[in-house]
Design an enzyme around this catalytic site. Structure first.
Site, short mmCIF file in Angstrom:
data_model
loop_
_atom_site.label_atom_id
_atom_site.label_comp_id
_atom_site.label_asym_id
_atom_site.label_seq_id
_atom_site.Cartn_x
_atom_site.Cartn_y
_atom_site.Cartn_z
N CYS A 400 0.84 -1.20 0.00
CA CYS A 400 0.00 0.00 0.00
C CYS A 400 0.88 1.26 0.00
CB CYS A 400 -0.96 -0.04 1.18
SG CYS A 400 -2.33 1.14 1.05
N HIS A 485 -3.62 -5.18 0.04
CA HIS A 485 -3.12 -5.71 1.32
C HIS A 485 -3.19 -7.24 1.30
CE1 HIS A 485 -2.82 -1.99 3.79
NE2 HIS A 485 -3.68 -1.55 2.90
N GLU A 487 -1.83 -9.37 3.12
CA GLU A 487 -1.80 -10.00 4.45
C GLU A 487 -3.19 -10.39 4.94
OE1 GLU A 487 -1.66 -5.47 5.19
OE2 GLU A 487 -0.78 -6.91 3.80
#
Length: 550
Positions: A400, A485, A487
């Protein structure tokens, strides 16, 4: 009938209700049941989107764009499910819903009160959301695990406690049970496990109309039998209903801890659930993963350069994604937290010790990660870290804001680099991916060609070709940036591809991994005999999934 399991907490907050709720769901899912989860946060905020990371940790983003409490990340990772924004219920959402109804005249002029209107709205929300499918097979859940945030006795949670007091009678006893998580302190002066806080907490909960079916005791070491019997005597439960959840080497051991103490058998009887009695492959996979985590010898260090490094929960999903990837390649992870502001020249003047310590951490790490963030503070320090990673050919991943700053750093310096014909990301990604975003700014697509001709390539973009999603630097072992993102979709047995790539590069394994056709070596696989919650996604055949190509 839907089965509801309410998880409450006592004595202190942050006691581990989220992990315990996730673990209960995991062992039930391993029995072949479809499980969903709801997190209730008693604060008045509508959602977690406006929170500082220092308030409640990271803001977790769901598939529908919902910005929610980080515990929903635990639910998704443990249960391998996909939740929506309505799986996170707050006081703000409930009051907003009731006030909107009042303004529309839905209550026909009646006086709107906490009881029955707020409590009814809570029950209706839970019953409706519990029926929403969360698995890929789109089957309606059979069990709903509900975590009530905070501690029993908090004034903010009183309407929710009252709602569930009523709820237990609405859905009938055989469809509702309460797990109460409490702390068993062990003062260092005496080393004795103290039960009084738990007795008081359970007494208060019972006074509010809820009687715990299981008391899960958080403690440093295993509960002594005499302590368990004392809790049983004073808290009105059988000794087998007192469950010890002591500190363990890995959170992945918690489901196994609950399974070993007969939690599944008890819930099966208490809620009259048809549960498989044969050995459960999913838990075998968890045990193998936990054992493996304890046996790791090789180390890999990653420098996490961010703004909120004083509170590790600010980067909870990032840390989990790194852990998943490190485990997949059989390395023990060491995360070096670096406050990005300490890398800036101004810190050298103000506090030379902090400045040199920060740079020492950065330079001694095997890889560098710059995660997302907001605001100007600390961005120059991140750019310095990115510059160092680029020049020193240190494995780098920008997420990001980290990706955006990598673009800024390259634009400032604009070195002419040799362009490689192949792309690491093209080798590892297919045609399409669906990932989660949370950002305000984007790279101007009109500048794309200027970067490409210098070897700084945008190798992934959205389907309209307007959002630059992935950057990669030529002539570098691993220099990747992603706008999304990754994750948030990483799982213990299915690590996120960009994070896996970073760990592979940091451990010196990336090239051999690519040469084997994106497969991990036999030493780095989980047993094919043990199965998993998603058998078609074995770690031994893990490929870095998808991204729309340019």
């Amino acid at each position: 009938m839907m089965k509801y399991i309410l998880v409450t907490g006592g004595v202190i907050s942050g006691i581990g209700k989220g992990i315990i709720a996730s673990s209960v769901g995991t062992i039930l899912k391993s029995c072949g049941l479809h499980v969903t989860a709801i997190k209730i946060d008693p604060y008045i905020n509508i959602d977690a989107g406006t929170f500082s990371p220092y308030e409640h940790g990271e803001v977790f983003v769901l598939d529908d764009g919902g910005e929610v409490d980080l515990d929903l990340g635990n639910y998704e990772r443990f249960l391998d499910i996909r939740l929506t924004r309505d799986n996170n219920l707050t006081t703000g959402k409930i009051y907003q819903s009731v006030i909107n109804k009042e303004r529309r005249g839905d209550y026909l002029g009646k006086t709107v009160q906490v009881v029955p209107h707020i409590t009814d709205a809570i029950q209706e929300w839970v019953m409706k959301q519990a029926q929403v499918p969360v698995d890929d097979d789109d089957i309606e859940p059979q069990v709903c695990v509900i975590e009530l945030g905070g501690t029993v006795g908090d004034i903010e949670s009183m309407p929710f406690i009252e709602a569930f007091r009523q709820f237990q009678f609405k859905v009938k006893r055989e469809n509702f049970c309460n797990i109460h998580v409490s702390l068993i302190p062990q003062p260092s002066a005496t080393g004795e496990q103290k039960t009084k806080p738990t007795q008081n907490s359970v007494r208060e909960l019972r006074g509010l109309g809820l009687s715990p079916d299981l008391i899960m005791c958080r403690c440093t070491t295993a509960l002594e039998n005499s302590v368990k019997e004392k809790i049983s005597m004073f808290c009105h439960v059988e000794p087998q209903q007192v469950i010890c959840v002591h500190d363990v080497s890995s959170i992945y051991r918690v489901p196994l801890l609950l399974e070993d103490q007969g939690v599944v058998s008890y819930l099966s009887r208490r809620l009259n659930m048809p549960i498989e009695t044969r050995p459960r492959k999913m838990l075998t996979k968890w045990k193998e993963m936990s054992d493996r985590s304890d046996r790791l010898l090789e180390h890999c260090s990653i420098a996490l350069v961010g703004k909120y490094t004083k509170f590790s929960d600010s980067y909870a999903s990032v840390i989990k994604a790194l852990e998943h990837s490190a485990l997949a390649i059989s390395h023990k992870l060491e995360v070096k937290y670096i406050d990005s502001a300490n890398l800036e020249p101004s810190t050298l003047q103000e506090d030379p010790v902090k400045y040199h310590e920060a740079w020492q951490k950065l330079c001694s790490s095997d890889g560098i990660l710059v995660p997302g963030g907001f605001g100007v503070r600390g961005t120059e320090g991140k750019i310095h870290a990115i510059n160092w990673a680029r020049k020193q050919k240190k494995p780098f991943l920008g997420v990001c804001l980290g990706m955006q700053l990598a673009v800024c750093e390259f634009a400032r310096n604009f070195y002419a680099l040799h362009k490689q014909p192949d792309s690491c990301m093209h080798c590892n990604y297919a045609e399409y991916v669906d990932e989660r975003h949370r950002h305000r700014f984007e790279v101007n697509p009109e500048l794309k060609s200027h970067f490409d001709e210098k070897g700084f390539r945008f190798v992934g973009q959205d389907v309209e070709g307007e959002r630059m999603e992935v950057i990669e630097l030529d002539d570098h072992p691993y220099f990747i940036g992603v706008q999304y993102h990754p994750e948030f979709t990483s799982r213990p047995i299915k690590p996120s591809p960009p994070y896996l790539g970073l760990l592979l590069a940091a451990a010196g394994k990336l090239q051999s991994y690519l040469q084997k056709g994106c497969r991990l070596s036999p030493r780095d696989t989980y047993s094919d005999r043990s199965g998993s919650s998603t058998p078609d996604s074995e770690i031994s055949e893990l490929k870095l999934p998808s991204l729309s190509n340019e």
